[in-house]
Every structure is written in C-alpha cells, then in structure tokens.
Design an enzyme around this catalytic site. Sequence first.
Site, mmCIF file in Angstrom:
data_model
loop_
_atom_site.group_PDB
_atom_site.id
_atom_site.type_symbol
_atom_site.label_atom_id
_atom_site.label_comp_id
_atom_site.label_asym_id
_atom_site.label_seq_id
_atom_site.Cartn_x
_atom_site.Cartn_y
_atom_site.Cartn_z
ATOM 1 N N PHE A 1 -19.362 15.011 -25.739
ATOM 2 C CA PHE A 1 -18.982 14.164 -26.867
ATOM 3 C C PHE A 1 -18.873 12.697 -26.498
ATOM 4 O O PHE A 1 -19.064 11.821 -27.342
ATOM 5 C CB PHE A 1 -17.654 14.650 -27.472
ATOM 6 C CG PHE A 1 -16.547 14.747 -26.462
ATOM 7 C CD1 PHE A 1 -16.396 15.888 -25.688
ATOM 8 C CD2 PHE A 1 -15.667 13.698 -26.275
ATOM 9 C CE1 PHE A 1 -15.394 15.975 -24.740
ATOM 10 C CE2 PHE A 1 -14.648 13.774 -25.335
ATOM 11 C CZ PHE A 1 -14.516 14.915 -24.558
ATOM 12 N N TYR B 1 0.836 -1.208 0.000
ATOM 13 C CA TYR B 1 0.000 0.000 0.000
ATOM 14 C C TYR B 1 0.866 1.252 0.000
ATOM 15 O O TYR B 1 0.556 2.233 -0.678
ATOM 16 C CB TYR B 1 -0.934 0.015 1.227
ATOM 17 C CG TYR B 1 -1.923 1.150 1.149
ATOM 18 C CD1 TYR B 1 -3.138 0.975 0.491
ATOM 19 C CD2 TYR B 1 -1.630 2.395 1.695
ATOM 20 C CE1 TYR B 1 -4.037 2.029 0.371
ATOM 21 C CE2 TYR B 1 -2.522 3.448 1.580
ATOM 22 C CZ TYR B 1 -3.727 3.265 0.913
ATOM 23 O OH TYR B 1 -4.604 4.307 0.794
ATOM 24 N N ASP C 1 1.481 20.651 -20.243
ATOM 25 C CA ASP C 1 0.732 19.418 -20.470
ATOM 26 C C ASP C 1 1.682 18.576 -21.299
ATOM 27 O O ASP C 1 1.813 18.757 -22.511
ATOM 28 C CB ASP C 1 -0.586 19.680 -21.202
ATOM 29 C CG ASP C 1 -1.377 18.384 -21.389
ATOM 30 O OD1 ASP C 1 -0.733 17.312 -21.401
ATOM 31 O OD2 ASP C 1 -2.599 18.439 -21.537
ATOM 32 N N ARG D 1 -13.707 15.831 -33.522
ATOM 33 C CA ARG D 1 -13.043 16.891 -32.755
ATOM 34 C C ARG D 1 -13.478 18.210 -33.382
ATOM 35 O O ARG D 1 -12.752 18.857 -34.122
ATOM 36 C CB ARG D 1 -11.510 16.761 -32.798
ATOM 37 C CG ARG D 1 -10.960 15.529 -32.122
ATOM 38 C CD ARG D 1 -10.757 15.601 -30.603
ATOM 39 N NE ARG D 1 -11.909 15.428 -29.761
ATOM 40 C CZ ARG D 1 -11.832 15.070 -28.478
ATOM 41 N NH1 ARG D 1 -10.672 14.784 -27.920
ATOM 42 N NH2 ARG D 1 -12.906 14.986 -27.744
ATOM 43 N N PHE E 1 -7.936 21.792 -24.141
ATOM 44 C CA PHE E 1 -8.227 20.372 -24.252
ATOM 45 C C PHE E 1 -9.442 20.109 -23.364
ATOM 46 O O PHE E 1 -9.596 20.743 -22.312
ATOM 47 C CB PHE E 1 -7.046 19.467 -23.868
ATOM 48 C CG PHE E 1 -7.418 18.031 -24.092
ATOM 49 C CD1 PHE E 1 -7.563 17.541 -25.391
ATOM 50 C CD2 PHE E 1 -7.731 17.188 -23.038
ATOM 51 C CE1 PHE E 1 -7.999 16.239 -25.615
ATOM 52 C CE2 PHE E 1 -8.175 15.892 -23.266
ATOM 53 C CZ PHE E 1 -8.301 15.421 -24.556
#
Length: 476
Positions: free
Chosen positions: A450, A73, A216, A383, A125
């Site tokens: 979408f 863990y 990003d 897109r 995005f």
Amino acid sequence: MTRRSWAEPYKIKMVEHLRMTTREQREAAIAEAGYNTFLLRSEDVYIDLLTDSGTSAMSDRQWAGMMLGDEAYAGSRNYYNLEAAVHEHYGYKHLIPTHQGRGAEHLLSQLCIKPGDSVPGNMYFTTTRHHQEAAGGTFVDVIIDEAHDPACEHPFKGNVDLTKLTALIDRVGAERIPYLSLETNVNMAGGQPCSMENICATCALCHEHGIPVFLDATRAVENAYFIKHREVGFADRSIASILLEICSHTDGCTMSAKKDSLVNIGGFLAVNHDELAERARNLVVVYEGLHTYGGLAGRDMEAMAIGIAESVEEDHIRARVGQVHYLGQRLIDAGVPVVRPIGGHGVFIDAAAFLPHIPREQFPAQSLTAALYVDSGVRSMERGAVSVGRDAVTGQNAYPELELVRLTIPRRVYTQAHMDVVAESVIDLHEHPERVDGLEMVYEPQHLRFFQARFAVATGGRLEHQLPKSERVSTN
Ligand code: F0G
C-alpha cells in the site's frame, strides 16, 4: 467552569502555512502519484488526514525539552527521563528505545518467534504482521466477529474472542505460540477499544498456558479513555490509572510513540522479564543503536518523556477524542456509512457501502481516497484490500470484510473549521458516488504494497476529471 464542549485545552502559538491548490493542480498531482495518496507531495495537500502517526503538534514544553537534549552516545540523561516516564505511566520494568514502533516489533519478533509458530492477535496491523511473518510465524486473527462488521455498535470491538484463542491453543499447542499480541484501540478495526474485563480475561487465559502477552500500546491512552466512558466501574478513575492497569496485566509492550505520546518520531519495547530484556539489549545494538538511544537523538527522547506525561492529561484526551467524534457525528448525521462506534484516532468510511458500483477488484477505498483528494485537497488513507495484501499461501488478492477509507486526525493540529471542510467534501461525494471511478493496480511492490503501489483508472472507468465539465462536482 461548566464544561459543555470538547474544546481544546490549549491555544495556538505558531502557525504553519498551507498551500491552497486548484482542482486542476490536484488532478495533475494525483495522476503523478499513481492515484496513491502515499505518493503525493505533502505541499500539494490542504488537510492531511493520511495518518495520526508522527503528525501531532508538540507543546511548548516539549519544544523546550528539545533544547535539553544530551547527545552523548551512551547514557544520555534523556534516556533516564524517558525510562522514568515509561515506568511511571506504563509500569514496565525494562525500556529499550527504538526509532519507531516497527523497530520494537522487529526486535520482539526476532527474539521470540521460531519458524512455524502461530502468533495470535486482535486483528492484524500491517507492520506487526510483516515482522511476525518475516520471523517465520503465522499471524492468527482472534478478534471478535463484531469487529468485522462496520455497522455493529459493540462498545468494545477490539476484544479478543476467547473461544477462538482456546481453539488455536488446542490446535497448535501452547508451545507453538510464542506470545499473543494485544492491540489497544485496534487500528484496522476503526480505532476500536478492548474492555478491561477482556484484557484481564485474555491475559489470564494466556498465562494459564504459559503464553506471554505483549501489548501494542500505540493507542493505549485512547483505549483507556473509552474504558473510562464505556465500562462500568471506571467513570471516576483517572486515565493515568486506567492505563497503568491495562499494562499491569501484560508482560510488556511494543510502542509507536508517534501516536499517543505526541512526538514526531520514536518508539520503544518495554518488558518485565529480565532475561528477555537482556536479549533485547543485545539485539537493539545491531539494528537500532545503543540500548540507551535506540536510533533516537537525546532530544527526541526528552520530547517523548514529556509527551507521555501530557498524553494522560484528562483534558487533552477528552479534546482529542472529542474532535474525532465531532467529524464522525457530522458524517453520520448526513447518512455517510462510517464504522460504528466512532473510533479514537479517526473516522473510517465504509467505502464498499459508499461506492456500491465499484467492484472490490477495482479497490473502492483506494478510489475514494483519490476522488476525495481531487475534490478538496484532503488526504486520506486506504485501509482495505490494498493494505491487507495477498494471501500468504495462495498468493491471490485477499478481500477483507472491511474496505475502509481512514480519515485520521493528527493530535492538536487542525481546527473545527478544518473538520467542517472535510465533512462537506465527503458528504458531497456521498451524494454523487457515480463520479468516483474504480482503479487497477499497475505496480505492486513486494512488501507492504500500500505504501508504494501505483494505480490507473480501471479500463472502462473514468475518473471525475475525465468527465465533461458540466458533470463535475463544483468546488473552488
Ligand atoms: N502498531 C500500530 C497499531 C500502528 O498503528 C502502527 C503504525 C505501528 C504499530 C507501527 O508503528 O509506524 O511507528 O513504525 N501506524 C501508522 C498508521 C503508520 O498510520 O496507522 P511505526
């Protein structure tokens, strides 16, 4: 060995069988899916170009790494291997693993954005903007205008327009800008890179005003490839060193490892700032899991660590982008309107130019994805207006300049023959655009519509399967 072709630096060890379908089966499947390719069952798909996200083939080394999973863990050794890989190849000081990219976006947005803030970025995005808005921010697009023109051949259409950025800083004040989100190989623009010169200048301008820059980094390796091949002074540099240099200008990154890093699941937030890292470690336990696993199994982190190292290998990235270019060039040679230059992770069809008879209100890109699936079993992604969603202020449908169909190529999965099947189907439809009918939205989800929206053939329109048999495109 003389190198002429982009051919793959690997061979196939295991195959996954695909189900071949008939046209009638595909007509039934797309109708059942509400003409939304996200709602198709993957077993009804022949060539799946919906996304390059989590769809890559892992290597034998990665699969071997899966067996070394330490599922403790806390303090799994795989976490430390991942931390070392991120440090070596991305250079950031602190690593906070997340289940995928949007987990990292969620944390960063919650940690940094206050209601009323503006968050600039080089094109939106979907998930990134959603988390910024959910935290009370407003996304402000500061990408160069060329990015919105599918035909423009600018080599770095992902670049930030420094005049737009300066205007935003003047208008709202630097203190209302928590950070700039800088996307590499901008997805929604067609996989278009930023130049090192622009990354450098953008970060310098932001830092001058005390604004941090978060990358990003989802497709930063592919961006590094374009810098190497298009920007003066980088031809002799390694991909790995270019990637490190990109990151060195920024303060941290959000990452969907499901793309560049060649894994089926995983992501991370990486930051240099000690106090921000501390706050991120406090928050990650609420949403993802302990800070040494962030929603991932130990084996997933091991596969990611190995995938990161493989992703910067020169032969890998050359073949990856080479395959995308092969498909794109075939379409260009046949006169199909695609976003130029061809991007790093897929070929983007300009659906508005492809289907001039379908009005924007009938979602030409969505219509083309449905018709392409019926024709050949190829799954692609809209897109355009469906993805962009409604205007946050007026609530009206927004119609972006780019109305695109994305043919996204998974890494190390399909062959050149598969690319030929795709090209032949697209070219055939391009020669018979009248066979594609518009769609209307009959169910609209509240968030990221979408993914789950449903459509019907627009009133007065006919989908191809409703045409008399003699008028249909003939395939198998
Ligand atoms: N940023 C970019 C540029 C992306 O392309 C994606 C995902 C994300 C963030 C979110 O990462 O999916 O791991 O949560 N893009 C996928 C696509 C979904 O198909 O382009 P995620």
